[in-house]
Structure formats: C-alpha cells, structure tokens
Design an enzyme around this catalytic site. Sequence first.
Site, PDB file in Angstrom:
ATOM      1  N   ARG A  66      28.688  14.620  36.890  1.00  0.00           N
ATOM      2  CA  ARG A  66      28.217  16.234  37.087  1.00  0.00           C
ATOM      3  C   ARG A  66      29.564  17.080  37.401  1.00  0.00           C
ATOM      4  O   ARG A  66      29.014  18.338  37.941  1.00  0.00           O
ATOM      5  CB  ARG A  66      26.926  16.116  37.937  1.00  0.00           C
ATOM      6  CG  ARG A  66      26.293  14.771  38.418  1.00  0.00           C
ATOM      7  CD  ARG A  66      25.441  15.810  39.116  1.00  0.00           C
ATOM      8  NE  ARG A  66      25.009  16.270  40.725  1.00  0.00           N
ATOM      9  CZ  ARG A  66      24.736  16.585  40.987  1.00  0.00           C
ATOM     10  NH1 ARG A  66      22.503  16.843  40.939  1.00  0.00           N
ATOM     11  NH2 ARG A  66      24.690  16.198  42.765  1.00  0.00           N
ATOM     12  N   ASP A  67      30.426  17.242  37.116  1.00  0.00           N
ATOM     13  CA  ASP A  67      31.403  17.773  37.250  1.00  0.00           C
ATOM     14  C   ASP A  67      32.833  17.631  36.317  1.00  0.00           C
ATOM     15  O   ASP A  67      34.042  17.439  36.981  1.00  0.00           O
ATOM     16  CB  ASP A  67      32.034  18.019  39.058  1.00  0.00           C
ATOM     17  CG  ASP A  67      32.412  19.289  38.762  1.00  0.00           C
ATOM     18  OD1 ASP A  67      32.252  20.624  38.665  1.00  0.00           O
ATOM     19  OD2 ASP A  67      33.579  19.469  39.879  1.00  0.00           O
ATOM     20  N   ILE A  68      32.391  17.023  34.821  1.00  0.00           N
ATOM     21  CA  ILE A  68      33.250  16.790  34.532  1.00  0.00           C
ATOM     22  C   ILE A  68      34.263  18.235  33.975  1.00  0.00           C
ATOM     23  O   ILE A  68      33.372  18.983  33.343  1.00  0.00           O
ATOM     24  CB  ILE A  68      33.224  16.044  33.070  1.00  0.00           C
ATOM     25  CG1 ILE A  68      32.325  14.536  33.417  1.00  0.00           C
ATOM     26  CG2 ILE A  68      34.244  15.669  32.025  1.00  0.00           C
ATOM     27  CD1 ILE A  68      31.045  14.007  32.313  1.00  0.00           C
ATOM     28  N   ASN A  72      38.819  17.790  36.598  1.00  0.00           N
ATOM     29  CA  ASN A  72      39.179  16.903  37.776  1.00  0.00           C
ATOM     30  C   ASN A  72      40.058  15.542  36.854  1.00  0.00           C
ATOM     31  O   ASN A  72      38.844  14.325  37.465  1.00  0.00           O
ATOM     32  CB  ASN A  72      37.866  16.815  37.809  1.00  0.00           C
ATOM     33  CG  ASN A  72      37.191  18.068  39.047  1.00  0.00           C
ATOM     34  OD1 ASN A  72      37.663  17.826  40.274  1.00  0.00           O
ATOM     35  ND2 ASN A  72      35.764  17.909  38.982  1.00  0.00           N
ATOM     36  N   THR A 107      30.225  22.590  37.409  1.00  0.00           N
ATOM     37  CA  THR A 107      30.812  24.355  36.763  1.00  0.00           C
ATOM     38  C   THR A 107      30.572  24.954  36.295  1.00  0.00           C
ATOM     39  O   THR A 107      30.549  24.828  35.088  1.00  0.00           O
ATOM     40  CB  THR A 107      32.542  23.468  36.650  1.00  0.00           C
ATOM     41  OG1 THR A 107      32.770  22.887  37.923  1.00  0.00           O
ATOM     42  CG2 THR A 107      33.862  25.024  36.750  1.00  0.00           C
TER      43      THR A 107
END
Length: 215
Positions: A66-68, A72, A107
């Site tokens: 959910r936040d690639i 990160n 994001t």
Amino acid sequence: LLGYCRRKGELFLVYEYMPNGSLDKYLHSQDNKPTLSWPHRFQIIKGIASGLLYLHEEWEKVVIHRDIKASNILLDNEMNARLGDFGLARLYDHGLVDSSTTHVVGTIGYLAPELACTSKATPLTDVFSFGIFILEVVCGRRPIRQNAQEKQVMLVDWVLEHWHNRTITDTVDAALHGDYNVSEACLALKLGLLCSHPFVDRRPTMRQVVKYLEG
C-alpha cells in the site's frame, strides 16, 4: 526484520542495515549523489518486482504493501533493492477476498484511481503503484511535478503522450546521457504504463510482471 523493542509506548523496529539509504536520494536528491547507472536501475526494478510477487503470492498470507515508492526502497552495499516500511500493509488469507474498506492511505501520485471509489486495497492497487515506481526510476522524475506554467503534470500522462508520439525513449532520464540499454528501457517504460493502467482488469499480476522482466 531482525527484532523490535517497545519502550514507553514507542515501538522500534530493527532491520538489516542498508548502507546506501533510500532510492529517492539517488533519483531526486541535490546532495551530489552519483547518477544511478542503467544496470543498477533495471536491477532495482527487477528486485522490487520479485519482492512484490513474494508478498502477493508466495508468502503464507497475501500481503498488500500500500505504499510502494522510491523513498521506501532501501539499497544495500551492492545497490540491491529491498522494499521497506510496512506500516500501511494489510494481509489476508490466500483464496479469500479482503472485503473490508479503510481510509485511503498511501502517497499522492502512486494511488490507484479505483481507491477513490472503493477504498479497497488489492494486489492490483500495488501493481498500479509499482507501475508509477518503474516510470520514476527510468525517467528520474517524480510522479507529479509542476511545469513552467505551474500546472501539475502527471508522470504517467507525460510518458503515455511520448508513447503515442513514438518518442518514448525521450523520457529516459537525461542524467544517463544515453548510456542505457534501449530494449530494456523500452520494456520497462511500456511495463510501467501497463501496470499503471487506469482500468484494473488491464493490469498484469506481479507474476506476469516478473516474467516480462526476465524476458
């Protein structure tokens, strides 16, 4: 994950040390970081693809990150990529559909459009984010930027326009000065567009993505 420590309401997670820090520093930093070579970029894309395949299909549960995004992605001393920051991840059993909805998290610029309607994260919403990530790595540009007229330009739209005009190699990061494998770059760019397709059923699975990247 090597370990953790909880003290006075704070949780510390201990990971393997990544001496080269996060990928975004090499793509967007002004700190005189060396230009990331094409072999390293393609290696990073393939590494994160195989990691997502493991999370989606090969671990004991389905894990949706959910936040690639580039910040990160952590790099070891040989510039191998590791997907970090699982603070927003969701998991559920294989063979089941996660029917729960949550607040939309992630994001801006990497979020799949269907999240605005359904609020349901799926492996294919990760695929969308991964597609944007591929374009970011190849083009050396952030997912959203402002042009000279201070209008927001979406990276995926900019690359798609070049693809329609048959000038897609013009989107490859100029910092490479033409020193890249053209066939690999074209594959990566087209795969980035396919993964970030606005229609969910047009996107490939991570298993298909890995097969494409392996030729």
